[in-house]
Design a protein around this motif. Structure first.
Motif, PDB file in Angstrom:
ATOM      1  N   VAL A 220      40.393   9.427  -9.305  1.00 56.06           N
ATOM      2  CA  VAL A 220      40.580  10.842  -9.666  1.00 56.06           C
ATOM      3  C   VAL A 220      42.069  11.102  -9.823  1.00 56.06           C
ATOM      4  O   VAL A 220      42.874  10.723  -8.963  1.00 56.06           O
ATOM      5  CB  VAL A 220      40.004  11.782  -8.586  1.00 56.06           C
ATOM      6  CG1 VAL A 220      40.263  13.239  -8.959  1.00 56.06           C
ATOM      7  CG2 VAL A 220      38.514  11.543  -8.393  1.00 56.06           C
ATOM      8  N   ARG A 221      42.432  11.747 -10.912  1.00 52.98           N
ATOM      9  CA  ARG A 221      43.826  12.168 -11.109  1.00 52.98           C
ATOM     10  C   ARG A 221      43.851  13.680 -11.339  1.00 52.98           C
ATOM     11  O   ARG A 221      42.882  14.275 -11.829  1.00 52.98           O
ATOM     12  CB  ARG A 221      44.472  11.435 -12.287  1.00 52.98           C
ATOM     13  CG  ARG A 221      43.879  11.725 -13.633  1.00 52.98           C
ATOM     14  CD  ARG A 221      44.797  11.244 -14.760  1.00 52.98           C
ATOM     15  NE  ARG A 221      44.967   9.815 -14.753  1.00 52.98           N
ATOM     16  CZ  ARG A 221      44.390   8.982 -15.634  1.00 52.98           C
ATOM     17  NH1 ARG A 221      43.579   9.474 -16.565  1.00 52.98           N
ATOM     18  NH2 ARG A 221      44.613   7.701 -15.590  1.00 52.98           N
ATOM     19  N   THR A 222      44.970  14.281 -10.972  1.00 53.04           N
ATOM     20  CA  THR A 222      45.132  15.710 -11.221  1.00 53.04           C
ATOM     21  C   THR A 222      45.721  15.908 -12.606  1.00 53.04           C
ATOM     22  O   THR A 222      46.568  15.134 -13.056  1.00 53.04           O
ATOM     23  CB  THR A 222      46.035  16.375 -10.170  1.00 53.04           C
ATOM     24  OG1 THR A 222      46.235  17.751 -10.534  1.00 53.04           O
ATOM     25  CG2 THR A 222      47.392  15.692 -10.069  1.00 53.04           C
ATOM     26  N   LEU A 223      45.274  16.950 -13.279  1.00 53.89           N
ATOM     27  CA  LEU A 223      45.808  17.285 -14.592  1.00 53.89           C
ATOM     28  C   LEU A 223      46.834  18.407 -14.515  1.00 53.89           C
ATOM     29  O   LEU A 223      47.370  18.825 -15.539  1.00 53.89           O
ATOM     30  CB  LEU A 223      44.665  17.685 -15.531  1.00 53.89           C
ATOM     31  CG  LEU A 223      43.593  16.599 -15.750  1.00 53.89           C
ATOM     32  CD1 LEU A 223      42.512  17.104 -16.700  1.00 53.89           C
ATOM     33  CD2 LEU A 223      44.214  15.316 -16.281  1.00 53.89           C
ATOM     34  N   GLN A 224      47.092  18.869 -13.287  1.00 50.99           N
ATOM     35  CA  GLN A 224      48.073  19.930 -13.074  1.00 50.99           C
ATOM     36  C   GLN A 224      48.975  19.574 -11.896  1.00 50.99           C
ATOM     37  O   GLN A 224      48.581  18.823 -10.999  1.00 50.99           O
ATOM     38  CB  GLN A 224      47.359  21.265 -12.788  1.00 50.99           C
ATOM     39  CG  GLN A 224      46.506  21.772 -13.928  1.00 50.99           C
ATOM     40  CD  GLN A 224      45.700  22.999 -13.537  1.00 50.99           C
ATOM     41  OE1 GLN A 224      44.625  22.890 -12.971  1.00 50.99           O
ATOM     42  NE2 GLN A 224      46.241  24.180 -13.823  1.00 50.99           N
ATOM     43  N   HIS A 225      50.159  20.135 -11.911  1.00 49.95           N
ATOM     44  CA  HIS A 225      51.093  19.918 -10.796  1.00 49.95           C
ATOM     45  C   HIS A 225      50.548  20.578  -9.531  1.00 49.95           C
ATOM     46  O   HIS A 225      50.033  21.693  -9.561  1.00 49.95           O
ATOM     47  CB  HIS A 225      52.461  20.519 -11.137  1.00 49.95           C
ATOM     48  CG  HIS A 225      53.450  20.445 -10.018  1.00 49.95           C
ATOM     49  ND1 HIS A 225      54.114  19.278  -9.683  1.00 49.95           N
ATOM     50  CD2 HIS A 225      53.877  21.396  -9.138  1.00 49.95           C
ATOM     51  CE1 HIS A 225      54.909  19.517  -8.655  1.00 49.95           C
ATOM     52  NE2 HIS A 225      54.782  20.794  -8.306  1.00 49.95           N
ATOM     53  N   ILE A 226      50.644  19.856  -8.417  1.00 46.80           N
ATOM     54  CA  ILE A 226      50.181  20.368  -7.124  1.00 46.80           C
ATOM     55  C   ILE A 226      51.362  20.388  -6.157  1.00 46.80           C
ATOM     56  O   ILE A 226      52.033  19.376  -5.967  1.00 46.80           O
ATOM     57  CB  ILE A 226      49.053  19.490  -6.543  1.00 46.80           C
ATOM     58  CG1 ILE A 226      47.852  19.459  -7.498  1.00 46.80           C
ATOM     59  CG2 ILE A 226      48.627  19.998  -5.169  1.00 46.80           C
ATOM     60  CD1 ILE A 226      46.749  18.513  -7.057  1.00 46.80           C
ATOM     61  N   LYS A 227      51.615  21.531  -5.555  1.00 44.46           N
ATOM     62  CA  LYS A 227      52.717  21.647  -4.609  1.00 44.46           C
ATOM     63  C   LYS A 227      52.355  21.007  -3.266  1.00 44.46           C
ATOM     64  O   LYS A 227      51.184  20.821  -2.958  1.00 44.46           O
ATOM     65  CB  LYS A 227      53.087  23.118  -4.401  1.00 44.46           C
ATOM     66  CG  LYS A 227      53.650  23.789  -5.644  1.00 44.46           C
ATOM     67  CD  LYS A 227      54.025  25.238  -5.359  1.00 44.46           C
ATOM     68  CE  LYS A 227      54.593  25.907  -6.596  1.00 44.46           C
ATOM     69  NZ  LYS A 227      54.957  27.333  -6.331  1.00 44.46           N
ATOM     70  N   LYS A 228      53.364  20.711  -2.488  1.00 48.46           N
ATOM     71  CA  LYS A 228      53.178  20.113  -1.169  1.00 48.46           C
ATOM     72  C   LYS A 228      52.383  21.058  -0.251  1.00 48.46           C
ATOM     73  O   LYS A 228      52.496  22.276  -0.342  1.00 48.46           O
ATOM     74  CB  LYS A 228      54.538  19.808  -0.545  1.00 48.46           C
ATOM     75  CG  LYS A 228      54.470  19.127   0.816  1.00 48.46           C
ATOM     76  CD  LYS A 228      55.875  18.843   1.349  1.00 48.46           C
ATOM     77  CE  LYS A 228      55.819  18.176   2.717  1.00 48.46           C
ATOM     78  NZ  LYS A 228      57.165  17.883   3.264  1.00 48.46           N
ATOM     79  N   ASN A 229      51.549  20.466   0.602  1.00 44.99           N
ATOM     80  CA  ASN A 229      50.763  21.205   1.613  1.00 44.99           C
ATOM     81  C   ASN A 229      49.723  22.146   0.992  1.00 44.99           C
ATOM     82  O   ASN A 229      49.345  23.152   1.592  1.00 44.99           O
ATOM     83  CB  ASN A 229      51.679  21.995   2.555  1.00 44.99           C
ATOM     84  CG  ASN A 229      52.594  21.092   3.356  1.00 44.99           C
ATOM     85  OD1 ASN A 229      52.239  19.958   3.666  1.00 44.99           O
ATOM     86  ND2 ASN A 229      53.778  21.585   3.690  1.00 44.99           N
ATOM     87  N   THR A 230      49.253  21.807  -0.196  1.00 47.92           N
ATOM     88  CA  THR A 230      48.285  22.646  -0.916  1.00 47.92           C
ATOM     89  C   THR A 230      46.877  22.061  -0.784  1.00 47.92           C
ATOM     90  O   THR A 230      46.692  20.846  -0.863  1.00 47.92           O
ATOM     91  CB  THR A 230      48.671  22.742  -2.398  1.00 47.92           C
ATOM     92  OG1 THR A 230      49.969  23.334  -2.513  1.00 47.92           O
ATOM     93  CG2 THR A 230      47.667  23.584  -3.176  1.00 47.92           C
TER      94      THR A 230
ATOM     95  N   ARG B 268      52.557  15.109  -9.166  1.00 51.07           N
ATOM     96  CA  ARG B 268      52.775  15.380 -10.588  1.00 51.07           C
ATOM     97  C   ARG B 268      51.446  15.422 -11.357  1.00 51.07           C
ATOM     98  O   ARG B 268      50.480  14.753 -10.983  1.00 51.07           O
ATOM     99  CB  ARG B 268      53.665  14.298 -11.215  1.00 51.07           C
ATOM    100  CG  ARG B 268      55.026  14.150 -10.578  1.00 51.07           C
ATOM    101  CD  ARG B 268      55.858  13.126 -11.344  1.00 51.07           C
ATOM    102  NE  ARG B 268      55.130  11.869 -11.485  1.00 51.07           N
ATOM    103  CZ  ARG B 268      55.131  10.901 -10.588  1.00 51.07           C
ATOM    104  NH1 ARG B 268      55.791  11.051  -9.454  1.00 51.07           N
ATOM    105  NH2 ARG B 268      54.469   9.777 -10.811  1.00 51.07           N
ATOM    106  N   ALA B 269      51.418  16.162 -12.444  1.00 53.51           N
ATOM    107  CA  ALA B 269      50.257  16.148 -13.340  1.00 53.51           C
ATOM    108  C   ALA B 269      50.075  14.746 -13.893  1.00 53.51           C
ATOM    109  O   ALA B 269      51.044  14.106 -14.317  1.00 53.51           O
ATOM    110  CB  ALA B 269      50.466  17.147 -14.481  1.00 53.51           C
TER     111      ALA B 269
END
Length: 380
Positions: A257-267, A355-356
């Motif tokens: 699974v990969r993220t397609l959007q930026h994810i901030k720390k501790n989210t 990162r996305a």
């Protein structure tokens, strides 16, 4: 007799696509199927199977949507209005020609190449159907995408996408009997809000980022609380917020699974969801999974080693998340509407900015230093 049959119905043996194709063949108009007088002669291309060219024209072998492969026809390029399918066909063709160390497109493809192109087209079509099914099933805002550019493996068999725990036989979830009366749970928590009632502090900041250490429980506001759905102490219960992609890895690790959007720390990213079973049943299933070479058992041992989550055949997108000894996701125990501390919800939060396009991972044997012993998960 007619009155008795008024509400009687049986499932149709034809698919929606087959019904649409039948209407076009019989020149029938149907508003529900989108077949009208204006487009009754238009047939939809499902995918392209083969290619050939003469001195004057290029031709494609077309698989028509709703028709069997026996009805495939060769069509000149000028008759086709499917630029995306044609582009994808040539991308697959170029890849296959490079694999055979050929540069120029031949006038006629050999059977091996055309067979691979057809299999890839069928695979892509089946993955698109599965992707559509997942997005119809999910109850969270984040969309799910599926891609396999590595091999010809299609959607997993014997797997059902679920959004919440499925409780096994003999297991009862005890609902929360009370809720908070705060007007502003973060700024003015009455009696410490829900976390304070359990002798713990608020787990989130005003941006919804977790601020307690791994191993400390998270108590969110529940259905009996006075606060509204936008309360900052409601994070995990809002579900996955990011667009995620299930993809086939290139190094033999199966699906990932990969993220397609930026994810901030501790989210908060996702929950680990599956069927709740007893540890005795988990032991029995574990022996079977070991022989199969994979397991998705996650022990819920926050206070007692009594229950386990099995995501092998029923789960959400976390089923496809791979292991890493240097993960970017961390496990937290979360309590919302259930007061049984033996049955926490397992939430995965980001350990750093992600990162996305980056793959999501967590440590299957991640230690959390709970009140009794370390929470562990085993998945291969």
């Amino acid at each position: 007799m007619a009155e008795n049959l008024k509400d009687c119905s049986v499932p149709c043996k034809l698919s929606w696509d087959e019904l649409e194709a039948l209407c076009r063949t019989e020149r029938l108009h149907c508003k529900e199927l989108g077949v009208s007088r204006a487009n009754v002669n238009d047939y939809e291309v499902e995918f392209l199977c083969d290619y050939k060219k003469t001195k004057k024209e290029e031709f494609y072998l077309v698989k028509w949507k709703g028709f069997p492969e026996s009805e495939n026809t060769w069509e000149p390029k000028k008759n086709l209005k499917c630029p995306k399918l044609m582009k994808q066909f040539h991308l697959d063709l170029d890849q296959e020609l490079r694999r055979h160390k050929r540069r120029c497109i031949p006038k006629k493809l050999n059977k091996e190449v055309s067979s691979i192109l057809t299999q890839k087209a069928k695979l892509r079509h089946s993955l698109q159907r599965w992707e559509a099914h997942l997005n119809l099933t999910r109850n969270h805002p984040g969309r799910i995408f599926v891609i396999n550019e590595v091999d010809l493996e299609g959607p997993p068999k014997n797997f059902t996408y679920i959004n919440n725990y499925k409780v096994g036989p003999g297991i009862v979830l005890d609902e929360m009997a009370v809720g908070c009366e705060c007007k502003n749970c973060l700024q003015e928590p009455v009696n410490g809000c829900c976390p304070g009632a359990s002798l713990h502090r608020m787990a989130y900041n005003d941006k919804g980022q977790v601020r307690v250490r791994p191993g400390e429980p998270i108590y969110e506001c529940n259905t009996r609380c006075s606060c509204d759905p936008d309360c900052p102490n409601r994070v995990v219960q809002k579900g996955i917020q990011f667009d995620l992609c299930i993809f086939k890895t290139e190094n033999g690790r199966g699906w990932g699974v990969r993220t397609l959007q930026h994810i901030k720390k501790n989210t908060f990213v996702m929950e680990y969801v599956g069927e709740i079973i007893t540890t005795d049943e988990a032991e029995r299933r574990g022996h079977i999974y070991d022989r199969q070479g994979s397991t998705y058992l996650f022990d819920l041992d926050y206070v007692e080693d009594v229950y386990t989550v099995d995501a092998a055949h029923q789960g959400n997108i976390s089923h496809f998340v791979n292991h890493s000894c240097n993960p970017n996701l961390q496990v937290f125990n979360v309590f919302i509407d259930n007061i049984d501390e033996r049955l926490p919800r397992i939430a995965l939060f980001s350990t750093r900015a992600i990162r996305a396009g980056e793959e999501l991972t967590f440590d299957y044997k991640m230690q959390m230093y709970c009140r009794s012993k370390a929470c562990t998960a085993v998945k291969h």
